[in-house]
Enzyme design. Structure first.
Site, mmCIF file in Angstrom:
data_model
loop_
_atom_site.group_PDB
_atom_site.id
_atom_site.type_symbol
_atom_site.label_atom_id
_atom_site.label_comp_id
_atom_site.label_asym_id
_atom_site.label_seq_id
_atom_site.Cartn_x
_atom_site.Cartn_y
_atom_site.Cartn_z
ATOM 1 N N ALA A 511 0.820 -1.209 0.000
ATOM 2 C CA ALA A 511 0.000 0.000 0.000
ATOM 3 C C ALA A 511 0.850 1.253 0.000
ATOM 4 C CB ALA A 511 -0.925 -0.012 1.216
ATOM 5 N N LYS A 619 -11.450 2.384 7.215
ATOM 6 C CA LYS A 619 -12.232 1.147 7.206
ATOM 7 C C LYS A 619 -11.391 -0.041 6.748
ATOM 8 C CE LYS A 619 -16.565 1.183 6.081
ATOM 9 N NZ LYS A 619 -17.864 1.247 5.357
ATOM 10 N N GLU A 691 0.207 -6.953 8.348
ATOM 11 C CA GLU A 691 0.806 -7.991 9.186
ATOM 12 C C GLU A 691 0.960 -7.564 10.645
ATOM 13 O OE1 GLU A 691 3.687 -10.427 6.307
ATOM 14 O OE2 GLU A 691 3.947 -8.272 6.147
#
Length: 730
Positions: A511, A619, A691
């Site tokens: 990301a 979210k 993670e």
């Protein structure tokens, strides 16, 4: 093209000035409607004309050598097209992280290792025929019990070297208080919902692979190497991936075998691994034994800290679980030792499963810290505060950002930590536990192309994947934020290896890296828009599809004037990555109830507070963390793959017997953020999320169980049989 390596802390000017207010917002996933209506197609869906179905034949023993393969009965079955075992490119290794051909094609490294592939007109016939292939083999060493194998200290594999700082042994001798504990964790499977599946076809010497894969840029190179063709002749497509958890970061042997089969029969071929076969053809997380030693003074200040472990690998792979990876910068202590030793086994390859190192290393370290707190009579949070380092204790580097103490404080406040009470409700014993979370942050090379079209819409393109993490949405939010466009005016195209090479989904770096490349591409577009407005880029205001500067406002579509603006952004690690110590942080809080008679454990509450740099989407980030927390709970209470040490079989290779947490096991979960944009990490200021949630979560559950019962289980998972021995004394 803007090309940024992180040689300095960098926050793009246009991002700092952005006004669209998209980044950070809890925007629902833009691909959600396609998924719930079934129009988002996955790797095994759709049937090209002439499709054939493939099933893999595995080795019948756990080690040794294949001496002959009898295919006559299988080939005689109606509907069978081919049984292939004589192609030297057949992947005999079974290391999902690096599919490759082997010069020693007869060697059996583990049970179920691919030795042939059956192709038939339908899947049922292919399955039936695969059972009729007779593989003759002679047994080998049969090293199936990891605990019985010699430990290798100087093994030379894995990416995390042994670390020794100061004189650990002398510091432990001098310490006023010492702790020396052993912990074990079992084999874990990366149990993604979507099976490992592919649909492959050849057209004029070019191969197209639609597959369930997390990192398709490197996948195309791996496939090309394994097949002996040019990388430019391989196109990999993965627009939607139904979970991966590390198991799909590499190319599985089923992909190579399906490509060989499609080439042999001249037709497209589909392959999907059954759950039981996935256990053998996809890498798993190694079982580990771990030892944690801590020396401290009576006030709790740590002077000696050691985290040592042993992990397993077969002879055909080079990955080694980096057990102490998350422990390295977590706590202060001037004398330190971290290492992972190796045992070689005749089992399927071990590999990177979600949060390699941190997910299981945190069990040992965070339970050990809890044990030390009990020994010292300190609150577990107080002990951690005392040992919060000012700089990275391994290398002395400054932290890029580190809000771990704030995570403790905010989590304790929201959870009601100071008001907690160990109590009994009938036969239920109630306890509370906490643990720290850490996941190292990485910047990797990534490119993205952004096109501002003539209608004022933006298109973002890169070969990133969305494995359920929200990639489509955060890329759209990033471009929309930079260019002043509503979310519905941005289209995202990913999951195609022909697009600009990005990071892929893995290691919690996807990301931040892909969004940073998108930001840099948008900066170039803004520069061009400024030229057309006869203004400086810093004077532009982009909002709701309009550009404003010098009192003049123009719609983007009008400013583009019939010619699209295209730019490519590229980012990667640089001096800043080496100068600072970077990680995401968090704190877990758990309440459990343990039945005093049966030992049944129910997790009643879980709460986590996390420091992840910029929150790209509240979210999707929370969803990632909740998923990790659930998996930590699942590791703590149930997940364990059992090896039959007589033959190298997994006793429980499918969801029927490999126990993952289900809805009834999971309590209400709260996730909160301590947000500080980390300009040292990457241009978008975001750190890894995916993670982090699993790190420490299971330890918090185990610590809560100890608080409730006084029983300390150090061999995970904490099943009721391990608790019962201690419960009658309550």
């Amino acid at each position: 093209m803007t090309d940024i390596t992180m040689d300095r802390a960098h926050r793009p000017d246009a991002l700092a000035r952005a006004r669209q207010n998209l980044l950070g917002q809890p925007i629902p996933r833009i691909e959600g409607p396609a998924k719930v209506t079934g129009t988002a197609t996955y790797a095994y869906e759709g049937a090209p004309d002439g499709i054939a179905y493939a099933v893999i034949v595995g080795a019948p023993i756990g080690s040794g050598r294949v001496t002959a393969i009898d295919t006559a009965t299988a080939e005689a079955l109606p509907g069978v097209i081919a049984v292939i075992h004589d192609d030297p490119r057949i992947v005999t290794g079974g290391s999902n992280s690096q599919a490759q051909a082997h010069s020693d094609t007869d060697t059996i490294f583990h049970y179920g290792q691919p030795v042939a592939i059956v192709v038939a007109e339908d899947q049922a016939v292919a399955r039936d025929a695969a059972k009729r292939v007779v593989v003759h083999a002679e047994p080998g060493a049969d090293r199936f019990d990891a605990g019985a194998q010699p430990v290798q200290r100087d093994h030379g594999i894995g990416f995390l070297p042994a670390i020794d700082i100061g004189d650990l042994d002398a510091a432990l001798e001098r310490a006023e208080v010492t702790l020396d504990r052993h912990y074990t964790t079992p084999v874990h499977f990366p149990a993604a919902l979507e099976p490992h599946a592919s649909t492959v076809r050849w057209d004029d010497g070019k191969l197209t692979v639609r597959t369930s894969n997390q990192v398709i840029g490197s996948a195309s190179a791996t496939i090309a190497t394994a097949l002996g063709i040019d990388k430019g002749d391989v196109r990999v497509l993965a627009p939607f991936v139904g979970g991966g958890f590390g198991g799909k970061t590499g190319v599985g042997p089923e992909v190579i075998l399906a490509a060989i089969a499609a080439e042999r029969i001249g037709r497209p071929v589909k392959v999907a691994l059954p759950r039981a076969q996935t256990a053998y053809l996809v890498h798993h997380r190694s079982a580990t034994t771990q030892r944690v030693r801590i020396g401290a003074d009576r006030d709790g200040r740590i002077t000696a800290f050691a985290h040592e472990g042993v992990a397993a690998q077969n002879d055909d792979a080079s990955f080694l679980e980096p057990i102490p990876f998350g422990s390295l910068p977590l706590y202060a202590g001037e004398n330190r030792r971290f290492r992972t030793d190796l045992v070689r086994v005749d089992l399927p390859a071990t590999g990177a499963v979600r949060a390699p190192g941190e997910a299981i290393g945190s069990f040992a370290v965070e339970c050990a810290m809890d044990e030390l707190a009990v020994q010292l009579g300190l609150d577990p949070i107080a002990l951690r505060r005392i040992n919060e380092p000012r700089v990275d204790p391994v290398n002395g580097k400054p932290f890029s950002t580190r809000r771990l103490v704030d995570c403790y404080d905010e989590g304790a406040r929201r959870f009601g930590w100071d008001a907690r009470q160990k109590r009994r409700e009938g036969n239920w014993l109630i306890g509370h536990g906490m643990a720290a979370a850490l996941r190292g942050n990485f910047t990797v090379k990534a490119e993205a192309r952004v096109r501002l079209d003539t209608d004022g819409r933006a298109i973002v393109e890169c070969d990133m994947t969305d494995i359920g993490t929200g990639t489509y949405t955060i890329l759209a939010q990033t471009a929309g934020e930079m260019l002043g466009l509503p979310i519905d005016r941005v289209e995202v195209r990913i999951g195609d290896s022909d697009l600009p090479a990005s990071a892929g989904s893995g290691g919690s770096f996807g990301a931040g890296s892909a969004c940073s490349a998108t930001v840099l591409a948008c900066e170039d577009i803004i520069t061009e828009l400024a030229r057309r407005m006869n203004a400086a880029p810093e004077d532009l205001v982009l909002q709701d599809g309009c550009v404003t500067a010098g009192g003049r406002s123009v719609a983007l579509a009008d400013l583009i004037r019939g010619e699209s603006i295209v730019a490519t952004g590229k980012t990667g690690p640089g001096a800043e990555t080496k100068r600072t110590s970077q990680a995401s942080h968090g704190a877990h809080f758990v309440e459990v109830a343990v039945h005093a008679v049966t030992g049944e454990v129910r997790v009643r509450r879980m709460l986590g507070v996390f420091d992840i740099g910029r929150v790209l989407n509240a979210k999707t980030a929370a969803s990632q963390l909740i998923g990790g927390m659930i998996w930590g709970l699942s590791y703590a209470l149930g997940e364990a793959a059992e090896v039959d040490t007589r033959n190298g079989h997994f006793v429980n290779p499918d969801f029927g017997e490999y126990h993952v947490a289900v809805h009834a096991d999971v309590p209400p979960i709260e996730v909160h953020f301590i947000e500080e944009i980390d300009d040292h990490a990457n241009p978008v200021g975001a750190k890894g999320v995916g993670e982090l949630g699993i790190s420490g979560a299971g330890a918090a559950v185990a610590n809560a169980i100890h608080d409730a019962t006084g029983v300390r289980v150090r061999d995970f998972p904490v099943t009721l049989d391990k608790l019962l021995a201690g419960l009658p004394n309550l």
